[in-house]
Design an enzyme around this catalytic site. Structure first.
Site, PDB file in Angstrom:
ATOM      1  N   TYR A  52       3.016  -6.241   0.782  1.00  0.00           N
ATOM      2  CA  TYR A  52       2.847  -6.625  -0.817  1.00  0.00           C
ATOM      3  C   TYR A  52       3.225  -5.188  -1.414  1.00  0.00           C
ATOM      4  O   TYR A  52       2.402  -4.464  -1.900  1.00  0.00           O
ATOM      5  CB  TYR A  52       1.534  -6.995  -1.043  1.00  0.00           C
ATOM      6  CG  TYR A  52       1.273  -8.503  -0.497  1.00  0.00           C
ATOM      7  CD1 TYR A  52       2.212  -9.289   0.133  1.00  0.00           C
ATOM      8  CD2 TYR A  52      -0.092  -8.887  -0.610  1.00  0.00           C
ATOM      9  CE1 TYR A  52       1.980 -10.457   0.525  1.00  0.00           C
ATOM     10  CE2 TYR A  52      -0.430 -10.199   0.082  1.00  0.00           C
ATOM     11  CZ  TYR A  52       0.711 -10.984   0.604  1.00  0.00           C
ATOM     12  OH  TYR A  52       0.449 -12.447   0.895  1.00  0.00           O
ATOM     13  N   HIS A 125       1.683 -12.678   9.736  1.00  0.00           N
ATOM     14  CA  HIS A 125       2.180 -13.071   8.239  1.00  0.00           C
ATOM     15  C   HIS A 125       2.901 -14.460   8.274  1.00  0.00           C
ATOM     16  O   HIS A 125       2.871 -15.277   7.436  1.00  0.00           O
ATOM     17  CB  HIS A 125       3.218 -12.045   7.819  1.00  0.00           C
ATOM     18  CG  HIS A 125       2.950 -12.086   6.147  1.00  0.00           C
ATOM     19  ND1 HIS A 125       2.824 -10.936   5.442  1.00  0.00           N
ATOM     20  CD2 HIS A 125       2.954 -13.083   5.292  1.00  0.00           C
ATOM     21  CE1 HIS A 125       2.685 -11.293   4.022  1.00  0.00           C
ATOM     22  NE2 HIS A 125       2.663 -12.484   4.098  1.00  0.00           N
TER      23      HIS A 125
END
Length: 184
Positions: A52, A125
């Site tokens: 991120y 993820h």
């Protein structure tokens, strides 16, 4: 008499932190204020990832932001659980999958440095079509056994992936959404 349908007092309230680091007009001080406001309002679960960020030169931005917000928050930090994820890269701002054991270890070690260890919940993820899921999970199991992560979760998986995963290791949490990484 209507039944009491309020959620239990112990149910965590979560905040996904991705957009605090992936928007071009991001502002760290404003993001810290948002995180403090969420914690003040009762949030106990913060969801982040080392990917991120804006691009590969910025990896870990969101985790460092979350760590700074928790560190500077005057409330009871012991009640805050941070979950993070590994298995993506950000070359030139693109979202690309790499769930090779080597890359997952690298991601986790970066996350440990940013957040502290052990990480309460560490997600794969997404599933990497180039790497057998059992190999990716095997590395997360090793990281767990080394004390770097407390629990393993899965993100962006199918039921078939979950069935395969639970044959390798207990899965503590699932994050579901679109089954692609275009929105990570």
């Amino acid at each position: 008499h209507a039944p009491d349908i309020r959620p239990p007092a112990t149910r965590p309230i979560g905040l996904g932190c991705m957009r605090l680091s992936t928007m071009p007009d991001r502002d760290d001080e404003r993001a810290i204020a948002v995180l403090h406001a969420a914690l003040d309002a009762g949030a106990t679960f913060l969801d982040t990832a080392n990917a991120y960020c804006l691009d590969q030169s910025d990896v870990g931005h969101n985790e460092r932001l979350v760590a700074r917000a928790i560190e500077t928050w005057p409330g009871d930090r012991s009640r805050v659980i941070v979950a993070t994820k590994g298995g993506l890269t950000r070359p030139e701002g693109r979202w690309e999958v790499d769930c090779s054991p080597h890359w997952l270890r690298h991601c986790c070690e970066q996350s440990v440095a940013a957040l502290g260890a052990p990480i309460p919940l560490y997600y794969l993820h997404t599933v990497d079509p180039a790497v057998p899921l059992a190999e990716s999970l095997g590395e997360l199991v090793r990281l767990h056994d080394e004390g770097k992560i407390a629990a393993i979760g899965l993100s962006n998986v199918t039921v078939r992936h979950l069935d395969e995963a639970v044959r390798v290791t207990p899965i503590a949490a699932l994050w579901t959404g679109r089954n692609d990484i275009s929105g990570a």
